[in-house]
Design a protein around this motif. Structure first.
Motif, PDB file in Angstrom:
ATOM      1  N   ASP B 253       0.835  -1.203   0.000  1.00 55.10           N
ATOM      2  CA  ASP B 253       0.000   0.000   0.000  1.00 55.10           C
ATOM      3  C   ASP B 253       0.866   1.248   0.000  1.00 55.10           C
ATOM      4  O   ASP B 253       1.976   1.254   0.525  1.00 55.10           O
ATOM      5  N   LEU B 254       0.330   2.319  -0.560  1.00 51.77           N
ATOM      6  CA  LEU B 254       1.066   3.579  -0.550  1.00 51.77           C
ATOM      7  C   LEU B 254       0.668   4.392   0.680  1.00 51.77           C
ATOM      8  O   LEU B 254      -0.523   4.575   0.952  1.00 51.77           O
ATOM      9  N   ALA B 255       1.677   4.837   1.426  1.00 53.02           N
ATOM     10  CA  ALA B 255       1.423   5.606   2.642  1.00 53.02           C
ATOM     11  C   ALA B 255       2.072   6.976   2.532  1.00 53.02           C
ATOM     12  O   ALA B 255       3.024   7.170   1.781  1.00 53.02           O
ATOM     13  N   LEU B 267      -2.475   6.388   1.438  1.00 53.48           N
ATOM     14  CA  LEU B 267      -2.809   7.112   0.219  1.00 53.48           C
ATOM     15  C   LEU B 267      -3.563   6.236  -0.758  1.00 53.48           C
ATOM     16  O   LEU B 267      -4.457   6.689  -1.455  1.00 53.48           O
ATOM     17  N   SER B 268      -3.160   4.981  -0.826  1.00 53.42           N
ATOM     18  CA  SER B 268      -3.796   4.077  -1.771  1.00 53.42           C
ATOM     19  C   SER B 268      -3.577   2.644  -1.319  1.00 53.42           C
ATOM     20  O   SER B 268      -2.445   2.237  -1.080  1.00 53.42           O
TER      21      SER B 268
END
Lengths: 214, 457
Positions: B253-255, B267-268
């Motif tokens: 996941d994007l943090a 974020l995503s």
């Protein structure tokens, strides 16, 4: 953005089932092992520094435009169920291997996947979920390697789906470079028993949100 | 003992002369002032080109005399000297005298006579001479610095650096070094900026933490938890945030993270990859790779994860996005031609063109902040080489063994990872592949550097 959730019901339940599964395994082992000290099953630990008010996230909203992505969902990752749910499957799956730079399934990989999909489609295994974990060797660039590893997992996923396995029971992950060459070019298949014999994982939030607390 | 006489006919002369004239032009108003803060230069537009006129680039020889304490209280070790000398070395523009013994000899002679014997410094090849004194008063430190051109025997720059807390003595050193570099070359120094990277855990091998360090390799701190897998960090909004990939929820996941207090948000978290973020201050958006639609494609989102837009539509892998500095184009990797190559997309027209044709594995594009070059890595004979190319596809150069180049804000230096000394570590170099210096020494290895924006003064 204002309604940030810390936990979804699915994750909570997954944690409970995971704990139950672990206790079950402990019970089975109890006969031969006098005492096993219970330890946390999660691979990761998260420690947060003092957390500011959530307004920090909204401090600068000027870039926010277009569609809000909040509220999007994805299937829960079976790897979150932990080692106990894996042991309950009662069998292991040999990894499938790839040539360097390749995402093509060779005949040996197809043979293995065919065997697995036959087994997974048997009604008594309908509650087993599969995580496909892709890796690459260090001949790949770090950045591109994550994508190649993921493409390998997705190639295996497509093969399983094309041969009749419900996509909802599959979760693909790319882990990038593996450290254990020369068998680094592989996809590992990890089976997990879903909670309550369910045949597919719950949904968990996939959109932007506050990071979950441990 | 024979000392070779270095007259100003050496190849460096033209450049030095130019610099000298620039410096002299501004020497009039460069007298030491009582200003509270150091003077900063005229902006970030570099006057230096990383590839000169074709002749071998020559380093400018500079000597920093040991800092003298004016106060009774003294620094316990010569930290200012060390910081400034390292900064000058890392700049890729300067070098110390070839024979430090001669310089020390000159030092003693100057001290004995009470004046600078410029001819002696010219004789040992020193072009610029820095003298400095410092005063410690309570918890504060002040420094007075003077820079001389030895050939003209001119005093070209001086400043009084005041009101630095004693615990920020390294910052004082960086500010002094930046001003010296700025005054002599016209190019901004990058000392005091920071570099993000991924630090790998040693024993178990699986831990990868986002870490941050000063651009000289000091002050390494980890930002994410041990035991967690993190990947591909980049700098975000105003240099106050970072974006990175974390596997903490078993999915890449994007943090986002506020550097100020390490507050994190997601974020995503789409199924599959959410990886390789790249932030554009101009476009105010994050480019990243997701596999939510079946394979690796480039998307953009805003800094809060909203407004997702898909850029590439292709059955091949599209990865590793990098913004042009004006936010109008994105360079990325695609294996649509059969092997990974770098393409450039115009965001307005969505037209894509192939940038690299040399080599059969090119990835990791990084656009220089001045827009003149794209650095990337190319796999050649099984080893990655850092390369540069012009955005129009001309002038490709293979620089040195390494991976994942990231430009410094002055567009002169490149951080990259390299296995030249064993496991992967972070290095910096001048943009032409010279002046290579190791910055990290992390047991388990270090990779994926991302050089931060210039520090606000």
């Amino acid at each position: 953005m204002s309604n940030l959730k810390h936990h979804s019901a699915g994750v909570m339940r997954a944690k409970m089932i995971r704990a139950l599964a672990f206790v079950f395994v402990l019970g089975m082992l109890a006969g031969c092992v006098s005492k096993i000290k219970e330890r946390p099953l999660r691979i990761t630990t998260i420690s947060h520094p003092a957390k500011p008010a959530p307004t920090a996230v909204k401090a600068d909203d000027e870039t926010t435009s277009g569609t809000a992505n909040t509220g999007e969902m994805r299937p829960a990752n079976p790897m979150g169920l932990g080692e106990g749910a894996r042991l309950l499957v009662g069998r292991e799956f040999d990894p499938i291997y790839f040539d360097s730079d390749s995402t093509e399934l060779d005949s040996e990989a197809r043979r293995k996947l065919n065997e697995y999909v036959t087994w997974l489609k048997e009604p008594e295994h309908g509650h087993v979920w599969i995580a496909l974990v892709g890796y690459c060797d260090s001949g790949q660039a770090v950045k591109f390697g994550y994508n190649l590893a993921m493409a390998r997992a997705l190639a295996a996923e497509e093969f399983l789906v094309a041969n009749g396995l419900d996509r909802k029971r599959i979760y693909s992950i790319g882990y990038g470079r593996a450290t254990d060459e020369p068998t680094a070019n592989r996809v590992e298949l990890l089976g997990f028993v879903g909670p309550d014999g369910k045949s597919e994982p719950d949904q968990v939030p996939a959109g932007p949100e506050e990071m979950k607390e441990e | 003992m024979i000392r070779r006489l270095h007259v100003s006919l050496r190849p460096i002369a033209a450049m030095t002369f130019f610099c000298l004239m620039m410096a002299l032009a501004s020497a009039q108003d460069a007298q030491p002032t009582a200003s509270a803060s150091p003077t900063s230069g005229s902006g970030a537009v570099p006057r230096l080109e990383i590839y000169g006129s074709g002749a071998q680039r020559q380093l400018i020889t500079i000597y920093v005399k040991p800092f003298m304490a004016k106060s009774a209280q003294k620094l316990s070790d010569p930290v200012l000297d060390r910081v400034i000398n390292k900064d000058l070395l890392l700049s890729g523009i300067f070098q110390p005298p070839a024979n430090i013994g001669f310089a020390q000899e000159n030092d003693r002679a100057d001290a004995a006579r009470g004046t600078i014997q410029f001819a002696e410094w010219v004789r040992i090849g020193v072009y610029y001479l820095v003298t400095a004194e410092y005063t410690i008063e309570g918890n504060g430190i002040q420094a007075d610095v003077r820079v001389y051109d030895t050939a003209s025997q001119q005093y070209i720059y001086g400043n009084s650096y005041k009101q630095y807390p004693i615990d920020q003595v390294r910052r004082l050193g960086h500010d002094i070094a930046n001003d010296i570099i700025q005054r002599i070359t016209g190019s901004a120094g990058v000392n005091g900026t920071q570099i993000l990277f991924v630090a790998q855990g040693d024993s178990m091998g699986r831990s990868k933490q986002v870490a941050i360090m000063d651009a000289d390799g000091f002050n390494v701190r980890t930002l994410t938890a041990a035991g967690e897998l993190a990947a591909t960090p980049c700098w975000g909004l105003n240099g106050t945030e970072i974006y990175f990939t974390t596997y903490r929820d078993y999915n890449p996941d994007l943090a986002g993270m506020l550097l100020r207090n390490r507050y994190q948000w997601r974020l995503s978290g789409q199924s599959g990859l959410n990886i390789s973020p790249a932030w554009s201050e101009a476009a105010r958006r994050i480019a990243l790779v997701m596999t939510r639609d079946g394979n690796s494609e480039i998307y953009t989102i805003d800094s809060r994860g909203n407004g997702r837009e898909r850029l590439t539509v292709n059955r091949a892998i599209d990865s590793s996005p990098a913004w042009s500095p004006d936010g109008s184009q994105i360079a990325f990797t695609s294996d649509r031609s059969g092997s990974p190559q770098i393409y450039v997309m115009d965001l307005r027209t969505r037209e894509e063109r192939r940038l690299t044709y040399d080599g059969n594995y090119n990835d990791g594009a990084a656009w220089s902040p001045d827009g003149k070059y794209i650095a990337f890595h190319s796999r050649r004979d099984g080893e990655f080489q850092v390369c540069t190319i012009r955005p129009d596809g001309s002038g490709m150069r293979v620089l040195t063994e390494g991976e994942d180049p990231s430009w410094a804000p002055n567009s002169l230096l490149i951080a990259f990872s390299s296995k030249r000394n064993g496991n992967s570590q972070i290095y910096s170099m001048y943009g032409d592949g010279t002046a290579i210096h190791q910055l990290t020494n992390i047991n388990g290895g270090a990779q994926s550097p991302s050089w931060g924006p210039g520090r606000a003064k």
